[in-house]
Design a protein around this motif. Structure first.
Motif, PDB file in Angstrom:
ATOM      1  N   ARG A 161      29.154 -13.172  -7.258  1.00 49.77           N
ATOM      2  CA  ARG A 161      29.758 -12.797  -5.973  1.00 49.77           C
ATOM      3  C   ARG A 161      30.595 -11.524  -6.108  1.00 49.77           C
ATOM      4  NH1 ARG A 161      31.360 -18.920  -3.935  1.00 49.77           N
ATOM      5  NH2 ARG A 161      29.320 -19.358  -2.955  1.00 49.77           N
ATOM      6  N   GLN A 216      29.714  -8.180  -4.161  1.00 48.46           N
ATOM      7  CA  GLN A 216      30.742  -7.511  -3.353  1.00 48.46           C
ATOM      8  C   GLN A 216      30.916  -6.063  -3.796  1.00 48.46           C
ATOM      9  OE1 GLN A 216      34.508  -9.458  -3.487  1.00 48.46           O
ATOM     10  NE2 GLN A 216      35.431  -8.157  -1.920  1.00 48.46           N
ATOM     11  N   THR A 253      30.132 -11.058   5.850  1.00 43.00           N
ATOM     12  CA  THR A 253      31.223 -11.830   5.234  1.00 43.00           C
ATOM     13  C   THR A 253      30.787 -12.573   3.963  1.00 43.00           C
ATOM     14  OG1 THR A 253      30.694 -13.758   6.621  1.00 43.00           O
ATOM     15  CG2 THR A 253      32.348 -12.200   7.447  1.00 43.00           C
ATOM     16  N   ASN A 254      29.505 -12.636   3.749  1.00 40.17           N
ATOM     17  CA  ASN A 254      28.996 -13.377   2.579  1.00 40.17           C
ATOM     18  C   ASN A 254      27.757 -12.670   2.077  1.00 40.17           C
ATOM     19  OD1 ASN A 254      28.180 -15.181   0.656  1.00 40.17           O
ATOM     20  ND2 ASN A 254      28.301 -16.989   1.973  1.00 40.17           N
ATOM     21  N   ASP A 255      27.769 -12.432   0.763  1.00 39.56           N
ATOM     22  CA  ASP A 255      26.637 -11.739   0.162  1.00 39.56           C
ATOM     23  C   ASP A 255      25.706 -12.675  -0.601  1.00 39.56           C
ATOM     24  OD1 ASP A 255      27.545  -9.159   0.975  1.00 39.56           O
ATOM     25  OD2 ASP A 255      29.034  -9.237  -0.649  1.00 39.56           O
ATOM     26  N   ASP A 256      25.917 -14.005  -0.482  1.00 39.06           N
ATOM     27  CA  ASP A 256      25.152 -14.952  -1.319  1.00 39.06           C
ATOM     28  C   ASP A 256      23.661 -14.883  -1.057  1.00 39.06           C
ATOM     29  OD1 ASP A 256      27.561 -15.727  -2.315  1.00 39.06           O
ATOM     30  OD2 ASP A 256      27.617 -17.718  -1.368  1.00 39.06           O
TER      31      ASP A 256
END
Length: 438
Positions: free
Chosen positions: A235, A239, A312-315
């Protein structure tokens, strides 16, 4: 010389004349016969008036091999027939066994009770004098060493056969009970030993099981921590990649604005437009060089930047994140630990206990009831005797007659010598006074 010869003939001789003795005894034949008759009458009186003593005996021999086969095949208690006979002999000769039989059957020993004697004293008299065990001499090669004989002497009014047969039965029963008690103790000791081994195997299993569960849970904890660390690192990486991409987009937008690229284009297309102006032309461009990012145009670049800014989320951008999530989900429940904890019959998982269970089952199935065990064979039971062994009438009468005869002869000889001494005494004194002095 003639006087000395006459004196020598007159003096009594020191030699014994057997004919003279026989003659003297014959002269006293009435005395001899009287003594013999008197002694014979006394012997007859004693022979018929003396208390009668009877004797009974019982012979025991080893039991047949098949009688003890079940006990010996148990592999717990070995008792060959010869050893069984020896044990019964020890019981027959045991003071405690005899005293127990004496106390258990007071009615049979009423004749042995005497005034002023306690029951224990009466038993001592019976035990020391009336009953004894006879065994063959082991040093004698001609003797048969496979039997024992118990003999008992008793006075009139006593049921000796009942006493001896009852005592033999009592001793055999005592020894049989002893064998049963010994067998029970041995079996219980072996069962306790097997139980201890099984408990030890169960304790080892519990320890191994707990150790296995602890190792599995520890490995899961380690794996979970490693995956969480990898997820956190991914993560951070994603990011950082997003931040770097935003910076690249800002730079590319700035360049695209400065050269006026609003829509996606290529270097060759821009060159052609500069030469010919506008027109409807389709071009195909093949190149092995990466086209700079600003050629995408400000419209596309700003759209991408806006999208990255809103993210908001790179998963979802990395497949490894999903794989880590899957692995973490699998680690939430360890099925092996769950199965280990849910075991019901855990004894079936014990190691090397099958032989112990088999031996335990065999020992528990043994017949420890020895009531039908035949330790010895009663070859001959005691039978009521037809005649007493004491007194021996014929022998007593014969000995009394011989003793009376010898006493009569002795008294006749004494009487003869006394008479001869009286007759020879005065004559010797006169002859001694007549002896010539040299």
């Amino acid at each position: 010389m003639s006087n000395a010869h006459q004196l020598h003939q007159a003096l009594p001789s020191d030699e014994i004349d057997l004919f003279e003795l026989f003659g003297a005894i014959w002269k006293q034949k009435k005395l001899v016969m009287g003594c013999t008759l008197l002694a014979g009458l006394l012997g007859v009186g004693y022979a018929y008036l003396a208390p009668k003593v009877y004797q009974v005996s019982s012979v025991l021999r080893p039991a047949a091999i098949n009688e003890l086969d079940a006990l010996n095949r148990s592999e717990v208690y070995k008792l060959p027939p010869a050893d069984a006979l020896a044990k019964v002999a020890a019981q027959l000769d045991s003071y405690e066994t005899r005293l127990g039989f004496f106390r258990a059957n007071p009615g049979l020993f009423g004749a042995f009770q005497q005034p002023g004697r306690s029951p224990e004293q009466s038993f001592e008299a019976f035990n020391n004098n009336d009953a004894h065990l006879v065994v063959p001499d082991p040093k004698n090669p001609d003797s048969l060493n496979n039997y024992i004989r118990l003999e008992m002497q008793y006075p009139s009014g006593v049921d000796g056969a009942a006493i001896l047969n009852g005592f033999v039965t009592y001793a055999i029963t005592q020894q049989r009970d002893q064998v049963g008690a010994d067998l029970k103790v041995i079996v219980n000791n072996r069962l306790n030993e097997l139980k201890g081994k099984i408990d030890a195997a169960r304790a080892n299993y519990e320890t191994g099981k707990a150790s296995r569960i602890a190792k599995l849970l520890e490995a899961d904890d380690v794996k979970r921590a490693q995956l969480q660390d990898e997820l956190s690192a991914l993560r951070l990486q994603m990011q950082a990649q997003r931040t770097s991409r935003l910076a690249e987009l800002d730079e590319a937008i700035s360049i695209a604005k400065s050269i006026g690229i609003k829509y996606p284009t290529t270097p060759s297309a821009m060159a052609a437009e500069a030469r010919t102006g506008s027109g409807q032309v389709m071009r195909t461009e093949v190149t092995n060089q990466a086209i700079p990012l600003y050629f995408l145009g400000t419209q596309a670049l700003e759209a991408e930047r806006a999208a990255l800014a809103r993210r908001t989320n790179d998963d979802f951008t990395n497949n490894r994140v999903a794989e880590i999530g899957k692995e973490l989900r699998m680690l939430e429940v360890n099925r092996e630990v769950e199965v280990l904890k849910s075991r019901k019959s855990e004894d079936i998982f014990l190691q090397d206990v099958e032989p112990l269970w088999a031996e335990q089952a065999r020992l528990r199935s043994l017949n420890i009831d020895m009531s039908a065990l035949k330790l010895v064979t009663v070859d001959r039971q005691a039978q009521e005797p037809s005649s007493p062994i004491k007194p021996k009438k014929t022998l007593i009468i014969a000995l009394s007659l011989v003793a009376g005869l010898m006493l009569g002869v002795l008294m006749a000889l004494i009487w003869h010598f006394v008479q001869a001494r009286r007759q020879a005494g005065p004559f010797s004194a006169q002859d001694e006074r007549r002896l010539p002095h040299r």
